[in-house]
Design a protein around this motif. Sequence first.
Motif, PDB file in Angstrom:
ATOM      1  N   GLN A 191     -48.225  16.676  11.249  1.00  0.00           N
ATOM      2  CA  GLN A 191     -47.347  15.540  11.032  1.00  0.00           C
ATOM      3  C   GLN A 191     -45.878  15.868  11.246  1.00  0.00           C
ATOM      4  OE1 GLN A 191     -48.568  17.470   8.763  1.00  0.00           O
ATOM      5  NE2 GLN A 191     -47.102  17.734   7.099  1.00  0.00           N
ATOM      6  N   MET A 192     -45.544  17.151  11.343  1.00  0.00           N
ATOM      7  CA  MET A 192     -44.151  17.541  11.583  1.00  0.00           C
ATOM      8  C   MET A 192     -44.092  18.667  12.617  1.00  0.00           C
ATOM      9  SD  MET A 192     -43.167  19.617   8.064  1.00  0.00           S
ATOM     10  CE  MET A 192     -43.723  18.428   6.856  1.00  0.00           C
ATOM     11  N   ALA A 193     -44.895  18.504  13.664  1.00  0.00           N
ATOM     12  CA  ALA A 193     -44.980  19.560  14.678  1.00  0.00           C
ATOM     13  C   ALA A 193     -43.639  19.802  15.348  1.00  0.00           C
ATOM     14  CB  ALA A 193     -46.037  19.194  15.725  1.00  0.00           C
ATOM     15  N   GLY A 194     -42.895  18.726  15.635  1.00  0.00           N
ATOM     16  CA  GLY A 194     -41.602  18.898  16.287  1.00  0.00           C
ATOM     17  C   GLY A 194     -40.623  19.684  15.429  1.00  0.00           C
ATOM     18  N   THR A 195     -40.601  19.366  14.129  1.00  0.00           N
ATOM     19  CA  THR A 195     -39.699  20.073  13.225  1.00  0.00           C
ATOM     20  C   THR A 195     -40.091  21.535  13.089  1.00  0.00           C
ATOM     21  OG1 THR A 195     -39.342  18.015  12.001  1.00  0.00           O
ATOM     22  CG2 THR A 195     -38.737  20.062  10.899  1.00  0.00           C
ATOM     23  N   ARG A 229     -35.949  18.230   3.766  1.00  0.00           N
ATOM     24  CA  ARG A 229     -37.151  18.435   2.952  1.00  0.00           C
ATOM     25  C   ARG A 229     -38.265  19.071   3.764  1.00  0.00           C
ATOM     26  NH1 ARG A 229     -35.520  13.428   0.684  1.00  0.00           N
ATOM     27  NH2 ARG A 229     -36.871  12.252   2.119  1.00  0.00           N
ATOM     28  N   ALA A 230     -38.381  18.667   5.034  1.00  0.00           N
ATOM     29  CA  ALA A 230     -39.395  19.265   5.891  1.00  0.00           C
ATOM     30  C   ALA A 230     -39.110  20.754   6.131  1.00  0.00           C
ATOM     31  CB  ALA A 230     -39.454  18.524   7.225  1.00  0.00           C
ATOM     32  N   TYR A 231     -37.841  21.076   6.367  1.00  0.00           N
ATOM     33  CA  TYR A 231     -37.475  22.484   6.532  1.00  0.00           C
ATOM     34  C   TYR A 231     -37.803  23.282   5.280  1.00  0.00           C
ATOM     35  CZ  TYR A 231     -34.864  21.577  10.881  1.00  0.00           C
ATOM     36  OH  TYR A 231     -34.512  21.256  12.158  1.00  0.00           O
ATOM     37  N   ARG A 232     -37.524  22.707   4.117  1.00  0.00           N
ATOM     38  CA  ARG A 232     -37.798  23.406   2.860  1.00  0.00           C
ATOM     39  C   ARG A 232     -39.305  23.659   2.702  1.00  0.00           C
ATOM     40  NH1 ARG A 232     -35.796  19.865  -0.481  1.00  0.00           N
ATOM     41  NH2 ARG A 232     -33.663  20.653  -0.240  1.00  0.00           N
ATOM     42  N   THR A 233     -40.110  22.660   3.047  1.00  0.00           N
ATOM     43  CA  THR A 233     -41.558  22.817   2.972  1.00  0.00           C
ATOM     44  C   THR A 233     -42.041  23.937   3.880  1.00  0.00           C
ATOM     45  OG1 THR A 233     -41.883  20.478   2.436  1.00  0.00           O
ATOM     46  CG2 THR A 233     -43.767  21.674   3.362  1.00  0.00           C
TER      47      THR A 233
END
Length: 416
Positions: free
Chosen positions: A340-344, A207-211
Amino acid sequence: MPPTSSPSTSRRLLPSLLLLLTVFGPISMDLYLPALPALTSELGAVTSVAQLTVTACLIGLAAGQLLAGPLSDRFGRRGILLIGIVAYILTSLLCALSPSIELLILARLVQGLAGGVGIVIATAAGRDVFEGKALIRFYGRLTVIGGFAAIVGPLLGGVLNTFTDWRGLFVFLAAIGVVILVITLLVFGETLPAEQRTGGGFSQTIRAYRTLLSDRVFLGAVLNQGFLYAALFAYLAGSTFVLQDIYGLTPQWYAAAFGLNSAGHMIFGYVAGRSAERWSIPGTLAVGVVVTGVGAGGLLVAGLTPMPLWTVIVSLFALSSGVAITAPPATTLALSDYPQMAGTALSLLGMVRFGFGGIAAPFVGIAGALSILPLGITTVVTVLLAAAACLLLVRRPAHATRSLHTDAPPHNTPVA
Protein backbone atom coordinates in the motif's frame (compact mmCIF):
# COMPACT_ATOMS: atom_id res chain seq x y z
CA MET A 1 -3.76 12.21 -21.94
CA PRO A 2 -4.46 8.44 -21.94
CA PRO A 3 -2.22 5.98 -23.73
CA THR A 4 -3.14 5.57 -27.37
CA SER A 5 -2.41 1.84 -27.63
CA SER A 6 -5.09 -0.76 -26.86
CA PRO A 7 -5.48 -2.00 -23.25
CA SER A 8 -4.18 -5.48 -24.13
CA THR A 9 -1.12 -4.03 -25.88
CA SER A 10 -0.40 -1.77 -22.91
CA ARG A 11 -0.53 -4.69 -20.51
CA ARG A 12 1.83 -6.77 -22.66
CA LEU A 13 4.33 -3.95 -23.12
CA LEU A 14 4.18 -2.51 -19.60
CA PRO A 15 6.85 -4.80 -18.04
CA SER A 16 9.28 -3.94 -20.85
CA LEU A 17 8.62 -0.22 -20.39
CA LEU A 18 9.16 -0.48 -16.63
CA LEU A 19 12.54 -2.07 -17.30
CA LEU A 20 13.35 0.71 -19.78
CA LEU A 21 12.44 3.38 -17.25
CA THR A 22 15.20 2.15 -14.95
CA VAL A 23 17.79 2.91 -17.65
CA PHE A 24 17.93 6.66 -18.03
CA GLY A 25 18.78 7.44 -14.40
CA PRO A 26 21.85 5.17 -14.17
CA ILE A 27 22.99 5.99 -17.72
CA SER A 28 22.82 9.71 -16.92
CA MET A 29 25.24 9.11 -14.09
CA ASP A 30 28.04 7.50 -16.01
CA LEU A 31 27.66 7.70 -19.80
CA TYR A 32 30.15 10.57 -19.85
CA LEU A 33 32.73 8.93 -17.54
CA PRO A 34 35.15 8.05 -20.38
CA ALA A 35 35.19 11.76 -21.26
CA LEU A 36 35.56 12.92 -17.65
CA PRO A 37 39.32 13.58 -17.89
CA ALA A 38 38.75 15.67 -21.06
CA LEU A 39 35.85 17.50 -19.41
CA THR A 40 38.05 18.24 -16.40
CA SER A 41 40.72 19.75 -18.63
CA GLU A 42 38.35 21.77 -20.83
CA LEU A 43 36.53 23.39 -17.92
CA GLY A 44 39.74 24.00 -15.95
CA ALA A 45 38.68 21.93 -12.94
CA VAL A 46 40.67 19.75 -10.58
CA THR A 47 39.93 16.04 -10.32
CA SER A 48 38.01 16.21 -7.03
CA VAL A 49 35.78 19.04 -8.28
CA ALA A 50 35.08 17.29 -11.57
CA GLN A 51 34.00 14.20 -9.62
CA LEU A 52 31.35 16.37 -7.98
CA THR A 53 29.46 16.11 -11.28
CA VAL A 54 29.03 12.42 -10.41
CA THR A 55 28.17 13.21 -6.80
CA ALA A 56 25.60 15.85 -7.79
CA CYS A 57 23.82 13.40 -10.07
CA LEU A 58 23.80 10.72 -7.37
CA ILE A 59 22.37 13.13 -4.81
CA GLY A 60 19.77 14.21 -7.35
CA LEU A 61 18.83 10.60 -8.09
CA ALA A 62 18.39 10.02 -4.35
CA ALA A 63 16.34 13.17 -3.74
CA GLY A 64 14.24 12.63 -6.86
CA GLN A 65 13.16 9.22 -5.63
CA LEU A 66 12.47 10.59 -2.16
CA LEU A 67 10.08 13.16 -3.65
CA ALA A 68 8.52 11.11 -6.45
CA GLY A 69 7.72 8.00 -4.41
CA PRO A 70 5.27 9.59 -1.94
CA LEU A 71 3.83 11.86 -4.65
CA SER A 72 3.08 8.85 -6.85
CA ASP A 73 1.44 7.05 -3.91
CA ARG A 74 -0.87 10.04 -3.50
CA PHE A 75 -1.49 11.27 -7.06
CA GLY A 76 -0.79 8.18 -9.16
CA ARG A 77 2.22 7.00 -11.14
CA ARG A 78 1.61 8.30 -14.67
CA GLY A 79 1.42 12.07 -14.23
CA ILE A 80 4.48 12.23 -11.96
CA LEU A 81 6.42 10.07 -14.41
CA LEU A 82 5.64 12.30 -17.40
CA ILE A 83 6.76 15.41 -15.49
CA GLY A 84 10.03 13.69 -14.59
CA ILE A 85 10.81 12.63 -18.16
CA VAL A 86 10.22 16.12 -19.58
CA ALA A 87 12.43 17.65 -16.89
CA TYR A 88 15.12 15.07 -17.68
CA ILE A 89 15.20 16.04 -21.36
CA LEU A 90 15.52 19.75 -20.59
CA THR A 91 18.25 19.37 -17.98
CA SER A 92 20.28 17.03 -20.21
CA LEU A 93 20.36 19.80 -22.81
CA LEU A 94 21.39 22.28 -20.11
CA CYS A 95 24.31 19.99 -19.19
CA ALA A 96 25.42 19.99 -22.82
CA LEU A 97 25.42 23.81 -22.90
CA SER A 98 27.13 24.40 -19.54
CA PRO A 99 30.05 26.87 -19.88
CA SER A 100 31.55 26.20 -16.43
CA ILE A 101 32.07 23.34 -14.01
CA GLU A 102 29.85 25.08 -11.42
CA LEU A 103 26.85 25.28 -13.78
CA LEU A 104 27.44 21.71 -14.91
CA ILE A 105 27.37 20.48 -11.30
CA LEU A 106 24.07 22.30 -10.72
CA ALA A 107 22.58 20.98 -13.96
CA ARG A 108 23.67 17.46 -13.04
CA LEU A 109 21.89 17.77 -9.69
CA VAL A 110 18.61 18.65 -11.41
CA GLN A 111 19.16 15.98 -14.06
CA GLY A 112 19.52 13.44 -11.27
CA LEU A 113 16.31 14.65 -9.63
CA ALA A 114 14.44 14.01 -12.87
CA GLY A 115 16.16 10.68 -13.47
CA GLY A 116 15.21 9.42 -10.02
CA VAL A 117 11.52 9.71 -10.91
CA GLY A 118 11.75 6.96 -13.52
CA ILE A 119 13.57 4.57 -11.20
CA VAL A 120 11.16 4.79 -8.29
CA ILE A 121 7.99 4.76 -10.37
CA ALA A 122 9.14 1.80 -12.47
CA THR A 123 9.79 -0.22 -9.32
CA ALA A 124 6.59 0.93 -7.59
CA ALA A 125 4.47 0.17 -10.66
CA GLY A 126 5.98 -3.31 -10.67
CA ARG A 127 4.87 -3.71 -7.05
CA ASP A 128 1.40 -2.54 -8.14
CA VAL A 129 1.18 -5.31 -10.73
CA PHE A 130 3.19 -8.29 -9.40
CA GLU A 131 3.27 -10.35 -6.20
CA GLY A 132 4.90 -13.54 -4.94
CA LYS A 133 7.38 -15.24 -7.25
CA ALA A 134 6.47 -12.94 -10.11
CA LEU A 135 7.55 -9.96 -8.00
CA ILE A 136 10.93 -11.54 -7.17
CA ARG A 137 11.49 -12.32 -10.86
CA PHE A 138 10.60 -8.75 -11.77
CA TYR A 139 13.09 -7.34 -9.26
CA GLY A 140 15.72 -9.68 -10.64
CA ARG A 141 15.11 -8.27 -14.12
CA LEU A 142 15.19 -4.71 -12.76
CA THR A 143 18.59 -5.45 -11.25
CA VAL A 144 19.86 -6.81 -14.54
CA ILE A 145 18.62 -3.88 -16.62
CA GLY A 146 19.31 -1.12 -14.10
CA GLY A 147 22.74 -2.46 -13.25
CA PHE A 148 23.47 -3.10 -16.90
CA ALA A 149 22.66 0.54 -17.64
CA ALA A 150 24.98 1.75 -14.88
CA ILE A 151 27.82 -0.44 -16.08
CA VAL A 152 27.26 -0.27 -19.84
CA GLY A 153 26.98 3.53 -19.72
CA PRO A 154 30.75 4.03 -19.84
CA LEU A 155 31.00 1.34 -22.54
CA LEU A 156 28.53 3.20 -24.72
CA GLY A 157 30.12 6.50 -23.75
CA GLY A 158 33.53 5.23 -24.83
CA VAL A 159 32.15 4.31 -28.25
CA LEU A 160 30.31 7.63 -28.66
CA ASN A 161 33.38 9.49 -27.44
CA THR A 162 35.15 8.47 -30.65
CA PHE A 163 32.58 10.53 -32.58
CA THR A 164 31.70 13.39 -30.24
CA ASP A 165 32.87 15.22 -27.13
CA TRP A 166 31.33 15.24 -23.66
CA ARG A 167 28.74 17.82 -24.69
CA GLY A 168 27.53 15.52 -27.43
CA LEU A 169 27.11 12.75 -24.87
CA PHE A 170 24.61 14.87 -22.95
CA VAL A 171 22.72 15.61 -26.17
CA PHE A 172 22.53 11.84 -26.65
CA LEU A 173 20.99 11.52 -23.17
CA ALA A 174 18.36 14.09 -24.11
CA ALA A 175 17.54 12.04 -27.21
CA ILE A 176 17.10 8.93 -25.05
CA GLY A 177 14.69 10.92 -22.90
CA VAL A 178 12.61 11.87 -25.94
CA VAL A 179 12.34 8.23 -27.00
CA ILE A 180 11.26 7.18 -23.51
CA LEU A 181 8.70 10.01 -23.37
CA VAL A 182 7.06 8.87 -26.62
CA ILE A 183 6.91 5.24 -25.51
CA THR A 184 5.49 6.23 -22.11
CA LEU A 185 2.74 8.30 -23.70
CA LEU A 186 1.78 5.34 -25.88
CA VAL A 187 2.06 2.49 -23.39
CA PHE A 188 1.99 3.53 -19.73
CA GLY A 189 -1.48 3.32 -18.20
CA GLU A 190 -2.07 4.27 -14.58
CA THR A 191 -1.15 1.29 -12.36
CA LEU A 192 -2.41 2.72 -9.06
CA PRO A 193 -6.19 3.28 -9.09
CA ALA A 194 -7.53 6.26 -7.18
CA GLU A 195 -9.14 4.13 -4.46
CA GLN A 196 -5.76 2.60 -3.56
CA ARG A 197 -3.84 5.86 -3.25
CA THR A 198 -2.74 7.34 0.05
CA GLY A 199 -4.09 10.59 1.44
CA GLY A 200 -3.27 13.03 4.18
CA GLY A 201 -0.48 14.98 2.52
CA PHE A 202 2.87 15.58 4.18
CA SER A 203 1.81 14.38 7.62
CA GLN A 204 0.76 11.03 6.18
CA THR A 205 4.11 10.73 4.41
CA ILE A 206 5.95 11.34 7.68
CA ARG A 207 3.84 8.65 9.38
CA ALA A 208 4.63 6.24 6.57
CA TYR A 209 8.35 6.95 6.91
CA ARG A 210 8.12 6.35 10.66
CA THR A 211 6.38 3.02 10.08
CA LEU A 212 8.98 1.88 7.58
CA LEU A 213 12.01 2.98 9.59
CA SER A 214 10.72 1.25 12.72
CA ASP A 215 10.71 -2.09 10.86
CA ARG A 216 14.06 -3.79 11.53
CA VAL A 217 13.85 -5.88 8.35
CA PHE A 218 13.14 -2.88 6.16
CA LEU A 219 15.83 -0.79 7.83
CA GLY A 220 18.40 -3.57 7.61
CA ALA A 221 17.73 -4.21 3.92
CA VAL A 222 17.88 -0.49 3.12
CA LEU A 223 21.13 0.11 5.01
CA ASN A 224 22.67 -2.98 3.43
CA GLN A 225 21.87 -1.65 -0.02
CA GLY A 226 22.99 1.86 0.83
CA PHE A 227 26.47 0.75 1.88
CA LEU A 228 26.84 -1.68 -1.04
CA TYR A 229 25.79 0.96 -3.56
CA ALA A 230 28.27 3.33 -1.94
CA ALA A 231 30.96 0.80 -2.89
CA LEU A 232 29.54 0.46 -6.41
CA PHE A 233 29.38 4.20 -7.06
CA ALA A 234 32.81 4.76 -5.57
CA TYR A 235 34.02 2.25 -8.13
CA LEU A 236 32.15 4.02 -10.94
CA ALA A 237 33.56 7.39 -9.93
CA GLY A 238 37.13 6.20 -9.42
CA SER A 239 37.67 3.52 -12.04
CA THR A 240 37.95 5.96 -14.95
CA PHE A 241 41.02 7.54 -13.33
CA VAL A 242 42.42 4.23 -12.09
CA LEU A 243 42.20 2.48 -15.46
CA GLN A 244 43.07 5.43 -17.70
CA ASP A 245 45.47 7.55 -15.64
CA ILE A 246 47.23 4.80 -13.66
CA TYR A 247 47.13 1.87 -16.07
CA GLY A 248 47.06 3.95 -19.25
CA LEU A 249 43.96 2.48 -20.90
CA THR A 250 42.46 4.44 -23.78
CA PRO A 251 38.77 5.44 -23.49
CA GLN A 252 37.95 2.53 -25.82
CA TRP A 253 39.84 -0.07 -23.74
CA TYR A 254 38.36 1.44 -20.61
CA ALA A 255 34.93 0.94 -22.17
CA ALA A 256 35.86 -2.66 -23.02
CA ALA A 257 36.75 -3.31 -19.36
CA PHE A 258 33.33 -1.98 -18.42
CA GLY A 259 31.79 -4.25 -21.03
CA LEU A 260 33.17 -7.22 -19.15
CA ASN A 261 31.67 -5.91 -15.93
CA SER A 262 28.33 -5.29 -17.59
CA ALA A 263 28.18 -8.93 -18.65
CA GLY A 264 28.95 -10.05 -15.10
CA HIS A 265 26.39 -7.68 -13.64
CA MET A 266 23.67 -8.96 -15.96
CA ILE A 267 24.45 -12.63 -15.42
CA PHE A 268 24.74 -12.46 -11.65
CA GLY A 269 21.71 -10.19 -11.29
CA TYR A 270 19.61 -12.72 -13.20
CA VAL A 271 21.02 -15.67 -11.25
CA ALA A 272 20.36 -13.85 -7.98
CA GLY A 273 16.70 -13.34 -8.86
CA ARG A 274 16.29 -17.04 -9.60
CA SER A 275 18.28 -18.04 -6.52
CA ALA A 276 16.19 -15.84 -4.22
CA GLU A 277 13.04 -17.27 -5.76
CA ARG A 278 14.02 -20.95 -5.54
CA TRP A 279 16.59 -21.20 -2.74
CA SER A 280 16.82 -18.53 -0.05
CA ILE A 281 16.31 -14.77 0.03
CA PRO A 282 18.61 -14.14 3.04
CA GLY A 283 21.13 -16.69 1.75
CA THR A 284 21.35 -15.02 -1.65
CA LEU A 285 21.83 -11.67 0.06
CA ALA A 286 24.69 -13.05 2.17
CA VAL A 287 26.44 -14.54 -0.88
CA GLY A 288 26.28 -11.17 -2.62
CA VAL A 289 27.87 -9.40 0.34
CA VAL A 290 30.73 -11.93 0.41
CA VAL A 291 31.41 -11.60 -3.35
CA THR A 292 31.40 -7.80 -3.09
CA GLY A 293 33.84 -8.04 -0.19
CA VAL A 294 36.23 -10.15 -2.25
CA GLY A 295 36.30 -7.46 -4.94
CA ALA A 296 36.78 -4.64 -2.42
CA GLY A 297 39.61 -6.57 -0.77
CA GLY A 298 41.36 -6.95 -4.11
CA LEU A 299 41.20 -3.20 -4.69
CA LEU A 300 42.62 -2.54 -1.23
CA VAL A 301 45.56 -4.88 -1.91
CA ALA A 302 46.17 -3.12 -5.25
CA GLY A 303 46.27 0.17 -3.39
CA LEU A 304 48.82 -1.09 -0.89
CA THR A 305 51.20 -2.75 -3.35
CA PRO A 306 51.56 -2.56 -7.15
CA MET A 307 49.40 -5.20 -8.84
CA PRO A 308 48.95 -6.14 -12.51
CA LEU A 309 46.01 -4.73 -14.45
CA TRP A 310 44.14 -8.05 -14.56
CA THR A 311 43.98 -8.13 -10.76
CA VAL A 312 42.24 -4.76 -10.64
CA ILE A 313 39.80 -5.70 -13.42
CA VAL A 314 38.89 -8.98 -11.69
CA SER A 315 38.37 -7.10 -8.41
CA LEU A 316 36.08 -4.57 -10.10
CA PHE A 317 34.19 -7.45 -11.73
CA ALA A 318 33.64 -9.17 -8.38
CA LEU A 319 32.55 -5.95 -6.70
CA SER A 320 30.00 -5.11 -9.38
CA SER A 321 28.68 -8.68 -9.61
CA GLY A 322 28.34 -8.95 -5.84
CA VAL A 323 26.19 -5.83 -5.65
CA ALA A 324 24.02 -7.26 -8.45
CA ILE A 325 23.50 -10.45 -6.44
CA THR A 326 22.22 -8.54 -3.40
CA ALA A 327 19.72 -6.26 -5.12
CA PRO A 328 16.78 -8.65 -5.82
CA PRO A 329 16.66 -10.26 -2.36
CA ALA A 330 17.21 -6.96 -0.51
CA THR A 331 14.51 -5.18 -2.52
CA THR A 332 12.09 -8.04 -1.93
CA LEU A 333 12.76 -8.02 1.82
CA ALA A 334 12.25 -4.26 1.97
CA LEU A 335 8.96 -4.12 0.03
CA SER A 336 7.15 -7.40 0.60
CA ASP A 337 5.07 -6.14 3.56
CA TYR A 338 4.18 -2.70 2.17
CA PRO A 339 2.15 -2.95 -1.07
CA GLN A 340 0.00 0.00 0.00
CA MET A 341 3.01 2.32 0.24
CA ALA A 342 5.39 0.84 -2.31
CA GLY A 343 6.32 4.24 -3.74
CA THR A 344 7.20 5.65 -0.33
CA ALA A 345 9.20 2.55 0.64
CA LEU A 346 11.06 2.64 -2.68
CA SER A 347 11.79 6.33 -2.30
CA LEU A 348 13.64 5.59 0.94
CA LEU A 349 15.45 2.62 -0.58
CA GLY A 350 16.47 4.61 -3.65
CA MET A 351 17.43 7.68 -1.63
CA VAL A 352 19.74 5.65 0.56
CA ARG A 353 21.27 3.75 -2.37
CA PHE A 354 22.11 6.85 -4.39
CA GLY A 355 22.61 9.16 -1.42
CA PHE A 356 25.23 6.90 0.16
CA GLY A 357 26.79 6.56 -3.29
CA GLY A 358 26.96 10.32 -3.65
CA ILE A 359 28.68 10.64 -0.28
CA ALA A 360 31.22 7.91 -1.03
CA ALA A 361 32.15 8.95 -4.58
CA PRO A 362 34.31 12.02 -3.71
CA PHE A 363 36.50 10.01 -1.31
CA VAL A 364 38.10 8.09 -4.18
CA GLY A 365 39.73 11.30 -5.46
CA ILE A 366 41.19 12.48 -2.16
CA ALA A 367 44.72 11.39 -3.09
CA GLY A 368 44.42 12.67 -6.67
CA ALA A 369 44.06 10.69 -9.88
CA LEU A 370 47.12 8.46 -9.44
CA SER A 371 46.27 6.37 -6.35
CA ILE A 372 44.02 3.32 -5.98
CA LEU A 373 44.26 3.25 -2.19
CA PRO A 374 41.32 5.58 -1.43
CA LEU A 375 39.09 3.46 -3.69
CA GLY A 376 40.20 0.30 -1.88
CA ILE A 377 39.66 1.76 1.58
CA THR A 378 36.26 3.23 0.68
CA THR A 379 34.92 -0.01 -0.79
CA VAL A 380 36.20 -2.23 2.03
CA VAL A 381 34.72 0.02 4.73
CA THR A 382 31.33 0.24 3.02
CA VAL A 383 31.14 -3.53 2.46
CA LEU A 384 31.93 -4.18 6.13
CA LEU A 385 29.14 -1.79 7.11
CA ALA A 386 26.78 -3.55 4.68
CA ALA A 387 27.62 -6.88 6.27
CA ALA A 388 26.95 -5.46 9.73
CA ALA A 389 23.55 -4.15 8.61
CA CYS A 390 22.70 -7.55 7.16
CA LEU A 391 23.72 -9.46 10.30
CA LEU A 392 22.26 -7.10 12.88
CA LEU A 393 19.05 -5.85 11.28
CA VAL A 394 17.73 -8.29 8.67
CA ARG A 395 15.73 -10.60 10.89
CA ARG A 396 12.50 -12.03 9.56
CA PRO A 397 10.13 -14.68 10.94
CA ALA A 398 10.20 -17.87 8.88
CA HIS A 399 6.53 -17.63 7.93
CA ALA A 400 7.01 -14.17 6.44
CA THR A 401 9.91 -15.29 4.28
CA ARG A 402 7.96 -18.33 3.11
CA SER A 403 5.08 -16.08 2.03
CA LEU A 404 7.35 -14.44 -0.51
CA HIS A 405 7.63 -17.72 -2.39
CA THR A 406 3.91 -18.15 -3.04
CA ASP A 407 2.39 -17.30 -6.38
CA ALA A 408 -0.31 -14.85 -5.33
CA PRO A 409 -2.31 -12.97 -7.94
CA PRO A 410 -1.51 -9.27 -8.32
CA HIS A 411 -3.61 -7.03 -6.13
CA ASN A 412 -4.40 -4.83 -9.10
CA THR A 413 -3.63 -4.68 -12.79
CA PRO A 414 -2.72 -1.67 -14.92
CA VAL A 415 -5.62 0.43 -16.07
CA ALA A 416 -4.91 1.48 -19.63
